[in-house]
Design an enzyme around this catalytic site. Structure first.
Site, PDB file in Angstrom:
ATOM      1  N   CYS A  25       0.851  -1.196   0.000  1.00 12.97           N
ATOM      2  CA  CYS A  25       0.000   0.000   0.000  1.00 12.97           C
ATOM      3  C   CYS A  25       0.882   1.240   0.000  1.00 12.97           C
ATOM      4  O   CYS A  25       1.871   1.301   0.738  1.00 12.97           O
ATOM      5  CB  CYS A  25      -0.849   0.051   1.260  1.00 12.97           C
ATOM      6  SG  CYS A  25      -2.121  -1.194   1.324  1.00 12.97           S
ATOM      7  N   TYR A 182      -7.950  -8.565   6.966  1.00 16.95           N
ATOM      8  CA  TYR A 182      -8.931  -7.876   6.127  1.00 16.95           C
ATOM      9  C   TYR A 182     -10.123  -8.808   5.880  1.00 16.95           C
ATOM     10  O   TYR A 182     -10.194  -9.895   6.449  1.00 16.95           O
ATOM     11  CB  TYR A 182      -8.250  -7.352   4.854  1.00 16.95           C
ATOM     12  CG  TYR A 182      -7.174  -6.331   5.204  1.00 16.95           C
ATOM     13  CD1 TYR A 182      -7.522  -5.103   5.767  1.00 16.95           C
ATOM     14  CD2 TYR A 182      -5.817  -6.616   5.049  1.00 16.95           C
ATOM     15  CE1 TYR A 182      -6.545  -4.176   6.134  1.00 16.95           C
ATOM     16  CE2 TYR A 182      -4.838  -5.696   5.421  1.00 16.95           C
ATOM     17  CZ  TYR A 182      -5.214  -4.480   5.967  1.00 16.95           C
ATOM     18  OH  TYR A 182      -4.259  -3.573   6.344  1.00 16.95           O
TER      19      TYR A 182
HETATM   20  C1  LIG Z   1       4.738  -0.189   3.024  1.00 17.29           C
HETATM   21  C2  LIG Z   1       4.091  -1.542   3.109  1.00 17.29           C
HETATM   22  C3  LIG Z   1       2.828  -1.718   2.559  1.00 17.29           C
HETATM   23  C4  LIG Z   1       2.213  -2.976   2.573  1.00 17.29           C
HETATM   24  N1  LIG Z   1       1.013  -3.167   1.935  1.00 17.29           N
HETATM   25  C5  LIG Z   1       0.530  -4.428   1.755  1.00 17.29           C
HETATM   26  C6  LIG Z   1      -0.538  -4.688   0.869  1.00 17.29           C
HETATM   27  O1  LIG Z   1      -1.028  -3.799   0.161  1.00 17.29           O
HETATM   28  N2  LIG Z   1      -0.986  -5.969   0.777  1.00 17.29           N
HETATM   29  C7  LIG Z   1      -0.425  -6.996   1.483  1.00 17.29           C
HETATM   30  O2  LIG Z   1      -0.876  -8.139   1.370  1.00 17.29           O
HETATM   31  N3  LIG Z   1       0.624  -6.776   2.298  1.00 17.29           N
HETATM   32  C8  LIG Z   1       1.125  -5.528   2.419  1.00 17.29           C
HETATM   33  N4  LIG Z   1       2.258  -5.325   3.172  1.00 17.29           N
HETATM   34  C9  LIG Z   1       2.935  -6.475   3.749  1.00 17.29           C
HETATM   35  C10 LIG Z   1       4.047  -6.936   2.814  1.00 17.29           C
HETATM   36  O3  LIG Z   1       3.551  -7.308   1.535  1.00 17.29           O
HETATM   37  C11 LIG Z   1       4.823  -8.111   3.409  1.00 17.29           C
HETATM   38  O4  LIG Z   1       3.977  -9.223   3.511  1.00 17.29           O
HETATM   39  C12 LIG Z   1       5.417  -7.793   4.773  1.00 17.29           C
HETATM   40  O5  LIG Z   1       6.006  -6.508   4.777  1.00 17.29           O
HETATM   41  C13 LIG Z   1       6.473  -8.819   5.173  1.00 17.29           C
HETATM   42  O6  LIG Z   1       7.461  -8.900   4.169  1.00 17.29           O
HETATM   43  P1  LIG Z   1       8.926  -8.180   4.326  1.00 17.29           P
HETATM   44  O7  LIG Z   1       9.518  -8.729   5.578  1.00 17.29           O
HETATM   45  O8  LIG Z   1       9.647  -8.601   3.073  1.00 17.29           O
HETATM   46  O9  LIG Z   1       8.700  -6.703   4.400  1.00 17.29           O
HETATM   47  C14 LIG Z   1       2.862  -4.062   3.203  1.00 17.29           C
HETATM   48  C15 LIG Z   1       4.125  -3.859   3.786  1.00 17.29           C
HETATM   49  C16 LIG Z   1       4.747  -2.635   3.713  1.00 17.29           C
HETATM   50  C17 LIG Z   1       6.127  -2.479   4.306  1.00 17.29           C
END
Ligand SMILES: Cc1cc2nc3c(=O)[nH]c(=O)nc-3n(C[C@H](O)[C@H](O)[C@H](O)COP(=O)(O)O)c2cc1C
Length: 367
Positions: A25, A182
Site C-alpha cells: 500500500c 482484512y
Molecule cells: C509499506 C508496506 C505496505 C504494505 N502493503 C501491503 C498490501 O497492500 N498488501 C499486502 O498483502 N501486504 C502488504 N504489506 C505487507 C508486505 O507485503 C509483506 O507481507 C510484509 O512486509 C512482510 O514482508 P517483508 O519482511 O519482506 O517486508 C505491506 C508492507 C509494507 C512495508
C-alpha cells in the site's frame, strides 16, 4: 545453477525468476485512482530484477479501502488511471505485472500510517465498516456492521467487477487478499467470525466466503491468467485455526480454481504480533506446498540472496516475495543475481551494468 533465478510457469504465464515484489500500500491514491507517485514507484520496481511485481491492495469498493489514500478499482476513473501506470510499467520495465484485489472489512476507515494509522476520528470522514461479525479490530476501533447475506453478495460481486477491470487493464496475474485481518481473512478466522449461519462456526462454513469468492472471480478471469490468494496462513494465537486447517482451505481453494497461494500471516487483531525471525513464514509455506500441492510463495523477513536461494533450492517454496528489502534496495534482484553468480534481464538503457562491472570485484573478493 541458481534456483531462485530459474523460470516458473503459473497457468499460462512464465516468470523469468522466482522473486516477487510483494504488494505494498502506498496510501497515495485519489478516490482510489493511482497517481504520479505510482508511476515512479511501480516504474522503479518494474526494473528491480524481480520476475513479478504485484500492485498494492487495490480495493473493490470505496468503503472497502483501508484509508482515504488507498487504491481502488471500483470506478472507470480508477481503471483508466491504473491502465496508464501499468502500460507505463510494461513499456519501461522487465517484470510481469500482478494486482492484489482487496476489501479491508473491519480494518477499513483508518488513517494513513504517517497520520497515526488508527481508526479515522470525528471530522476525518470516517465511514461504517463491515465484517462477518460486529466485533471491532481492537480497542478504540470502529464497530463493524455484521454483514447481511445481501452485503456478502454485493462484496463478492464487487470483487468480480474489479477482476474484470484488472483483466481489461492487461494484468498478467491476479491475487485475492485473504490475509492480514482484512475482510476475507476475517471470515476464515474463528477469532473474528462468530456467525451462526452458513458463513460461520464450522471450518466448512468459515471457508465458504473465500471459496465462493474464488469461484466467482475464476469464472471471469481467463484460465491462462494465474489467479491466486495471499493467505494469513497462521495467526500466531492459540485460539485460532491450525496449520492443518490452512492446508484444508488451500486444497479447497485449489479445487475452486486457484493457481497459487502466498503464505503470509497474522493481522487478525490489533494486539497480535508476528515473529521477527528471518523467514518466519517458511515452515507453514513448506507444509502448504507439500500437503496441498499448489504453487506456493512465501513472504516475511526474506532479505538476503542466499536465504532466498535456499528457500527455493530446498523446495520449501516455489517463489519468495519481498517488501521492505526491495524498498530499501530497489535493484535487489540485480544485486542478488550478482551475489549468486548469475544474470538477470535488464532494460537496454541499463545493459552496461552487468558482469563486466561486478565480476572483477567479485573476483578480487575471492582472491
Ligand atoms: C509499506 C508496506 C505496505 C504494505 N502493503 C501491503 C498490501 O497492500 N498488501 C499486502 O498483502 N501486504 C502488504 N504489506 C505487507 C508486505 O507485503 C509483506 O507481507 C510484509 O512486509 C512482510 O514482508 P517483508 O519482511 O519482506 O517486508 C505491506 C508492507 C509494507 C512495508
Amino acid at each position: 545453477m541458481s534456483q531462485l533465478f530459474s523460470p516458473i510457469k503459473l497457468a499460462g504465464l512464465e516468470l523469468s525468476n522466482r522473486i516477487v515484489i510483494a504488494p505494498m500500500c502506498q496510501y497515495s491514491s485519489a478516490d482510489g485512482s493511482v497517481t504520479d507517485w505510482h508511476m515512479s514507484h511501480l516504474g522503479m520496481l518494474a526494473n528491480s530484477g524481480a520476475g513479478l511485481l504485484v500492485v498494492e491492495a487495490t480495493h473493490v469498493e470505496r468503503h472497502g479501502r483501508i484509508t482515504h489514500g488507498c487504491a481502488g478499482l471500483y470506478s472507470d476513473d480508477n481503471e483508466a488511471e491504473m491502465k496508464k501506470v501499468i502500460d507505463h510499467c510494461r513499456r519501461i520495465g522487465t517484470a510481469k505485472l500482478g494486482i492484489q484485489l482487496a476489501h479491508a472489512g473491519r480494518k477499513a476507515s483508518a488513517q494513513r500510517p504517517w497520520e497515526g494509522g488508527g481508526p479515522l476520528k470525528n471530522g476525518q470522514d470516517a465511514w461504517q465498516t463491515i465484517a462477518p461479525s460486529s466485533i471491532p479490530f481492537g480497542e478504540g476501533w470502529h464497530t463493524p456492521k455484521e454483514m447481511s447475506l445481501d452485503d456478502i453478495k454485493r462484496v463478492q460481486e464487487a470483487f468480480v467487477d474489479s477482476a474484470k477491470r484488472a483483466v481489461r487493464i492487461g494484468f498478467d496475474l491476479i491475487e485475492l487478499h485473504y490475509a492480514h485481518g482484512y475482510l476475507a481473512h476475517s471470515f476464515f478466522s474463528p477469532v473474528s467470525n462468530k456467525r451462526t449461519d452458513q458463513y460461520g462456526s464450522s471450518l466448512e462454513n468459515r471457508m465458504r466466503f473465500g471459496r465462493e469468492l474464488a469461484r466467482a472471480v475464476r469464472a471471469v478471469v481467463p484460465n491462462h491468467i494465474p489467479l491466486g490468494a495471499r493467505l494469513s496462513a497462521m495467526e500466531w494465537r492459540n485460539d485460532s485455526f491450525t496449520p492443518d486447517e490452512t492446508v484444508t482451505y488451500t486444497k479447497a481453494l485449489k479445487a475452486d480454481g486457484l493457481d497459487f497461494v502466498d503464505c503470509s500471516s497474522g493481522g487478525i487483531t490489533a494486539d497480535t504480533r508476528n515473529p521477527t525471525d528471518p523467514g518466519y513464514n517458511v515452515p507453514i509455506a513448506e507444509q502448504v506446498k507439500r500437503e496441498a500441492g499448489i504453487a506456493t510463495r512465501v513472504v516475511g523477513l526474506i532479505v538476503a540472496p542466499d536465504q532466498a536461494e535456499a528457500i527455493v533450492a530446498d523446495g520449501k517454496a516455489d517463489m519468495v516475495a519481498m517488501a521492505r528489502a526491495v524498498l530499501n534496495d530497489p535493484r535487489w534482484g540485480w544485486h542478488a543475481a550478482a551475489a549468486l553468480g548469475t544474470e538477470v534481464q535488464r532494460v537496454n538503457q541499463y545493459l552496461r551494468v552487468g558482469p563486466k562491472l561486478w565480476a572483477p570485484a567479485a573476483q578480487r573478493a575471492r582472491t
